[in-house]
Motif scaffolding. Structure first.
Motif, PDB file in Angstrom:
ATOM      1  N   SER A  34       8.271  -6.264  -6.793  1.00 26.37           N
ATOM      2  CA  SER A  34       9.104  -5.652  -7.838  1.00 26.37           C
ATOM      3  C   SER A  34       8.294  -4.935  -8.918  1.00 26.37           C
ATOM      4  O   SER A  34       8.740  -3.884  -9.417  1.00 26.37           O
ATOM      5  N   PRO A  35       7.110  -5.424  -9.323  1.00 30.15           N
ATOM      6  CA  PRO A  35       6.346  -4.629 -10.296  1.00 30.15           C
ATOM      7  C   PRO A  35       5.957  -3.248  -9.767  1.00 30.15           C
ATOM      8  O   PRO A  35       5.955  -2.268 -10.525  1.00 30.15           O
ATOM      9  N   LEU A  36       5.634  -3.175  -8.475  1.00 31.44           N
ATOM     10  CA  LEU A  36       5.301  -1.867  -7.901  1.00 31.44           C
ATOM     11  C   LEU A  36       6.528  -0.971  -7.838  1.00 31.44           C
ATOM     12  O   LEU A  36       6.434   0.245  -8.058  1.00 31.44           O
ATOM     13  N   VAL A  37       7.677  -1.559  -7.550  1.00 27.81           N
ATOM     14  CA  VAL A  37       8.914  -0.771  -7.537  1.00 27.81           C
ATOM     15  C   VAL A  37       9.207  -0.245  -8.938  1.00 27.81           C
ATOM     16  O   VAL A  37       9.563   0.926  -9.128  1.00 27.81           O
ATOM     17  N   ALA A  38       9.035  -1.095  -9.948  1.00 23.24           N
ATOM     18  CA  ALA A  38       9.284  -0.662 -11.321  1.00 23.24           C
ATOM     19  C   ALA A  38       8.289   0.397 -11.771  1.00 23.24           C
ATOM     20  O   ALA A  38       8.625   1.280 -12.572  1.00 23.24           O
ATOM     21  N   SER A  39       7.073   0.331 -11.242  1.00 24.76           N
ATOM     22  CA  SER A  39       6.068   1.323 -11.646  1.00 24.76           C
ATOM     23  C   SER A  39       6.406   2.721 -11.151  1.00 24.76           C
ATOM     24  O   SER A  39       5.892   3.709 -11.690  1.00 24.76           O
ATOM     25  N   LEU A  40       7.264   2.831 -10.161  1.00 26.84           N
ATOM     26  CA  LEU A  40       7.680   4.164  -9.698  1.00 26.84           C
ATOM     27  C   LEU A  40       8.420   4.919 -10.787  1.00 26.84           C
ATOM     28  O   LEU A  40       8.445   6.152 -10.790  1.00 26.84           O
ATOM     29  N   LEU A  41       9.049   4.198 -11.713  1.00 26.16           N
ATOM     30  CA  LEU A  41       9.798   4.838 -12.782  1.00 26.16           C
ATOM     31  C   LEU A  41       8.889   5.531 -13.783  1.00 26.16           C
ATOM     32  O   LEU A  41       9.349   6.366 -14.571  1.00 26.16           O
ATOM     33  N   GLU A  70       0.830  -1.204   0.000  1.00 27.96           N
ATOM     34  CA  GLU A  70       0.000   0.000   0.000  1.00 27.96           C
ATOM     35  C   GLU A  70       0.869   1.260   0.000  1.00 27.96           C
ATOM     36  O   GLU A  70       0.529   2.258  -0.659  1.00 27.96           O
ATOM     37  N   SER A  71       1.967   1.230   0.723  1.00 33.90           N
ATOM     38  CA  SER A  71       2.851   2.402   0.757  1.00 33.90           C
ATOM     39  C   SER A  71       3.470   2.665  -0.599  1.00 33.90           C
ATOM     40  O   SER A  71       3.632   3.822  -1.015  1.00 33.90           O
ATOM     41  N   LEU A  72       3.838   1.612  -1.325  1.00 36.34           N
ATOM     42  CA  LEU A  72       4.415   1.793  -2.653  1.00 36.34           C
ATOM     43  C   LEU A  72       3.392   2.343  -3.646  1.00 36.34           C
ATOM     44  O   LEU A  72       3.764   3.032  -4.608  1.00 36.34           O
ATOM     45  N   ARG A  73       2.109   2.051  -3.423  1.00 38.75           N
ATOM     46  CA  ARG A  73       1.062   2.569  -4.301  1.00 38.75           C
ATOM     47  C   ARG A  73       0.656   3.991  -3.925  1.00 38.75           C
ATOM     48  O   ARG A  73      -0.081   4.636  -4.658  1.00 38.75           O
ATOM     49  N   SER A  74       1.123   4.446  -2.783  1.00 46.27           N
ATOM     50  CA  SER A  74       0.707   5.747  -2.275  1.00 46.27           C
ATOM     51  C   SER A  74       1.206   6.872  -3.185  1.00 46.27           C
ATOM     52  O   SER A  74       2.233   6.752  -3.874  1.00 46.27           O
ATOM     53  N   ALA A  75       0.464   7.981  -3.159  1.00 49.73           N
ATOM     54  CA  ALA A  75       0.895   9.171  -3.892  1.00 49.73           C
ATOM     55  C   ALA A  75       1.801  10.054  -3.058  1.00 49.73           C
ATOM     56  O   ALA A  75       2.342  11.040  -3.564  1.00 49.73           O
ATOM     57  N   ALA A  76       1.977   9.713  -1.780  1.00 48.23           N
ATOM     58  CA  ALA A  76       2.792  10.516  -0.871  1.00 48.23           C
ATOM     59  C   ALA A  76       4.217   9.985  -0.878  1.00 48.23           C
ATOM     60  O   ALA A  76       4.458   8.801  -0.592  1.00 48.23           O
ATOM     61  N   THR A  77       5.162  10.856  -1.186  1.00 49.23           N
ATOM     62  CA  THR A  77       6.565  10.434  -1.242  1.00 49.23           C
ATOM     63  C   THR A  77       7.086   9.904   0.093  1.00 49.23           C
ATOM     64  O   THR A  77       7.847   8.929   0.111  1.00 49.23           O
ATOM     65  N   PRO A  78       6.718  10.498   1.260  1.00 54.18           N
ATOM     66  CA  PRO A  78       7.230   9.951   2.528  1.00 54.18           C
ATOM     67  C   PRO A  78       6.858   8.493   2.743  1.00 54.18           C
ATOM     68  O   PRO A  78       7.679   7.707   3.243  1.00 54.18           O
ATOM     69  N   GLN A  79       5.645   8.129   2.378  1.00 56.56           N
ATOM     70  CA  GLN A  79       5.246   6.736   2.554  1.00 56.56           C
ATOM     71  C   GLN A  79       6.026   5.812   1.622  1.00 56.56           C
ATOM     72  O   GLN A  79       6.408   4.704   1.989  1.00 56.56           O
TER      73      GLN A  79
END
Length: 797
Positions: free
Chosen positions: A228-235, A191-200
């Motif tokens: 890992s897909p959520l991490v890659a989606s940050l890009l 949930e934190s990785l999907r968040s729109a808030a950078t601190p989370q």
């Protein structure tokens, strides 16, 4: 536990439990916890509680409503967590529900103030339950960075604890089969990785970095496959959120033996990240990738290209401007028509395996590593072509990488055509002469110059510089005085270090000596002995010592100093006696020791007088390294007196069964004349342990060498021995006392034989604070600070 400590512990627990006795020294509480940790690691926590019920009383007292200090409360909770780490003690503390009362929602009223102490979190004896995990989740957002970081570390510990057992042996186990607590943590990170808030997002990435960096169990692979897909989606976001934490995570994953060897798309994610991050963000990632043991060739090439982006930018711009390009290409070099911009440089930058293959025209890379080679007007043209801000941003982004690149290029060995060596020397000379070269670049250029000169081809049967190197040196020596006069002390210091290396390597060669003496360098070096910066004075001392060792005249002969050199010895003695900084005085002692070892002409005129003067000054020096170097000089003199070659480590020798008797019988007398023994005896009780250890080794060595010595009288009938031993006892007690003066050799030998030097060496080998940092001393001092002990009982911990 020591019986004395057991007697003091109840009184200390009473002080800690008393709100009227504020404990303000956090350091003492930390040391007290360290002591308890040592006890619990070596034995049973339950036994500790049973033998010292005052500890359990302190933990129970914390539950009472009172104005207890947050420091004491944090100490008590951390102690409880430390004790409960052992299962039998955990069950013991659970009796009466002590742990739930301490750490549950109905715990001490002051608990809200405790998390300011970050390590408190790591001592919590939390069972991995959803309620406890929720508390950790909330602490991740604490205003204190220390608390937030500790909460993330604790979350990783709880995750690993909850997965002990079933998930460890089944790499293919899905997260849906994990225990409830582990699923809750994984869902929270998701949930934190999907968040729109950078601190989370930052919190989630930091937790994963800790997990993959410290845990190498199969469950980490399962977690990475899920997230890992959520991490890659940050890009896909612009800008990439928490880029610094993302880089740390990916490098942590790449270093994990479990994840780097699996087919989980790690290398593809790294390649995508390099493409999406800005140069400032991608630089550290690229450097980290190049350091990986296992890495695909294509990814390594991509990472290297990222590091060379500023260089590529310059090369492409110069390819559009023939005037600028001509400054980088070899003389007569051309770019073929129709070739892609900058393509002529790409082969030289392509990695080969794990090493970088540099081109024969590597000097081109050296020139292009910085724009300082371009004249001002060309630099302006280049900046306008690239965009000034863009050029500066790229330069700042990969400045560390460019320094690494420069270091590798500048340290190339000399191999290849003579034209290449000549071109490299020309570029190095530009580095050294350019007013735009920073002190760091100048230092690297000086180091590279010495290495290139050192590895240049030599004429068979001659150790002198080859003709090309001599021509380069002829051009360099006029530059060196400018650097020695630089307003920047780092530049002056680098120039002196380079000069010292050059003199040590080629000071005896006629070509170098002639070029050096024809320059202003010796005079300027002598002037720098009085430089306002102590580092420069120390480097000047080393350079002048080398010049003098090579017999190079430093001061013209005069009626006052017919030999010319004598003034340097006097000036160095003056520096040793009066300089306010330790670095120049240490440098003088190193020079004097080397002079004595090499038989310097001025030292050889009257060696005993020289040694006596130096030891007399060194004995009063407040810098322990100066006194230690004085012992090294004394050792060299001792070995020369014994007629043996100097050695840097003579202490592990056996008694000299084959030593010639005639020099040995006379050995102590010159040592007594220079008062070497008084210097060594005083150093034996020096307040700085390295000095005392060195003196003890020296005296043991000397006692072994004089084992067969017998003076005119028997050692037991010498009346002066008792007075010398009494003086040594006073010195050992801390009194300065009067100097011993001249001692007869038989007195010294008798004193050496009567001393327990082996026992003293054993005592010095122990920690110097073994007594002062004992648990008993700690407890006494903590009680003394609140008046619970008399002044005489405090141990000044």
């Amino acid at each position: 536990m020591d019986p004395e400590c057991s007697q003091l512990l109840p009184a200390l627990c009473s002080v800690l439990a008393d709100p009227r006795q504020p404990v303000t020294d956090d350091t003492c509480l930390e040391k007290l916890l360290d002591w308890f940790k040592t006890i619990t690691e070596a034995g049973s926590s339950l036994l500790l509680l049973q033998e010292n019920p005052c500890l359990l009383g302190l933990l129970c007292h914390v539950l009472k409503p009172q104005d207890l200090s947050p420091r004491v409360l944090a100490f008590s909770l951390r102690l409880a967590g430390m004790l409960a780490a052992q299962e039998d003690c955990f069950q013991y503390l659970q009796q009466g529900e002590l742990l739930p009362r301490l750490f549950g929602e109905a715990g001490p009223s002051a608990l809200d103030s405790v998390p300011a102490e970050p390590r408190f979190l790591l001592s919590l004896p939390l069972s991995p339950t959803p309620g406890a995990v929720d508390t950790i989740f909330s602490l991740q957002g604490d205003s204190s960075l220390f608390v937030a970081s500790a909460a993330g570390q604790l979350l990783v510990h709880v995750l690993g604890l909850s997965l002990q057992g079933p998930a460890e042996g089944h790499p293919g186990l899905q997260t849906g089969d994990w225990p409830v607590c582990a699923q809750k943590i994984a869902s929270h990170i998701e949930e934190s990785l999907r968040s729109a808030a950078t601190p989370q997002i930052t919190q989630a990435l930091n937790v994963l970095t800790t997990a993959f960096g410290h845990c190498h169990n199969p469950w980490t692979q399962v977690l990475w496959v899920r997230l890992s897909p959520l991490v890659a989606s940050l890009l896909e976001k612009d800008p990439v959120p928490a880029a610094h934490s993302l880089v740390d995570l990916l490098l942590s994953v790449a270093r994990s033996p479990v994840l780097s060897s699996s087919s989980c798309g790690l290398w593809e994610t790294l390649a995508q990240t390099l493409s999406h991050l800005s140069p400032t963000q991608a630089g550290p990632l690229a450097l980290g990738i190049l350091k990986l043991q296992e890495c695909p060739q294509a990814l390594r090439a991509q990472a290297f290209a990222v590091l060379l982006q500023p260089l590529t930018c310059v090369l492409e711009a110069t390819a559009q401007a023939p005037g600028l390009l001509g400054m980088l290409l070899p003389e007569g070099g051309r770019v073929q028509e129709g070739s892609p911009r900058g393509s002529w440089a790409r082969p030289c930058l392509a990695p080969h395996g794990r090493h970088l293959t540099w081109p024969q025209n590597s000097w081109v890379v050296m020139r292009a590593c910085t724009t300082c080679w371009f004249p001002t007007q060309d630099r302006h043209t280049l900046a306008s072509r690239l965009g000034a801000s863009r050029l500066c941003d790229r330069g700042r982004a990969t400045a560390p990488a460019v320094l690494v690149l420069e270091g590798r290029v500048l340290h190339l060995s000399v191999s290849g055509p003579r034209e290449l060596v000549t071109q490299v020397f020309a570029v190095l000379l530009e580095y050294l002469t350019s007013p735009d070269s920073s002190p760091t670049v100048l230092k690297k250029a000086f180091q590279a110059t010495f290495r290139w000169l050192q590895s240049s081809p030599e004429t068979p049967g001659c150790s002198d510089l080859d003709p090309h190197a001599q021509l380069f040196l002829r051009d360099l020596l006029p530059v060196l005085p400018k650097r020695l006069c630089s307003p920047c002390w780092e530049v002056r210091d680098s120039g002196l270090e380079f000069l010292t290396q050059m003199i040590g390597r080629w000071g005896g060669q006629a070509g170098f000596r002639h070029a050096l003496l024809a320059s202003e360098v010796p005079e300027l070096t002598e002037q720098l002995l009085r430089d306002p910066e102590s580092y420069v004075r120390a480097s000047a001392v080393a350079a002048m010592g080398q010049l003098s060792s090579q017999g190079l005249p430093l001061t013209p002969a005069s009626p006052e100093h017919p030999g010319g050199q004598q003034s340097l010895l006097a000036e160095l003695l003056h520096i040793l006696s009066t300089d306010s900084e330790g670095f120049p005085r240490r440098a003088v002692m190193h020079v004097f020791t080397q002079w004595l070892r090499d038989g310097h002409a001025d030292v050889a005129r009257d060696t005993e007088r020289f040694v006596a003067r130096v030891l007399q000054v060194a004995s009063r020096d407040l810098d322990w390294e100066v006194r230690a170097q004085g012992l090294e000089l004394a050792l060299v003199f001792l070995e020369q007196t014994l007629g043996r070659p100097s050695s840097h480590c003579p202490y592990a020798v056996t008694p000299p069964v084959a030593a010639p008797p005639s020099p040995l019988a006379q050995a102590p007398r010159p040592l007594c004349r220079v008062q070497l023994f008084e210097f060594a005896f005083r150093a034996l009780f020096d307040c700085d342990r390295p000095v005392a250890q060195k003196s003890c080794d020296l005296l043991l060595f000397l006692r072994a060498q004089t084992a067969s010595y017998s003076g005119p009288q028997g050692s037991g009938s010498v009346p002066e021995v008792a007075s010398v031993e009494a003086a040594l006892q006073r010195w050992q007690a801390g009194e300065q006392g009067q100097p011993l003066g001249y001692l007869e050799p038989e007195v010294v030998v008798a004193v050496l034989r009567s001393m327990d030097l082996e026992g003293l060496r054993g005592a010095l080998a122990e920690s110097s604070d073994r007594v002062e940092k004992s648990p008993r001393s700690l407890l006494q001092d903590m009680l003394a600070t609140v008046g619970a002990l008399g002044e005489d009982e405090a141990d000044c911990y």
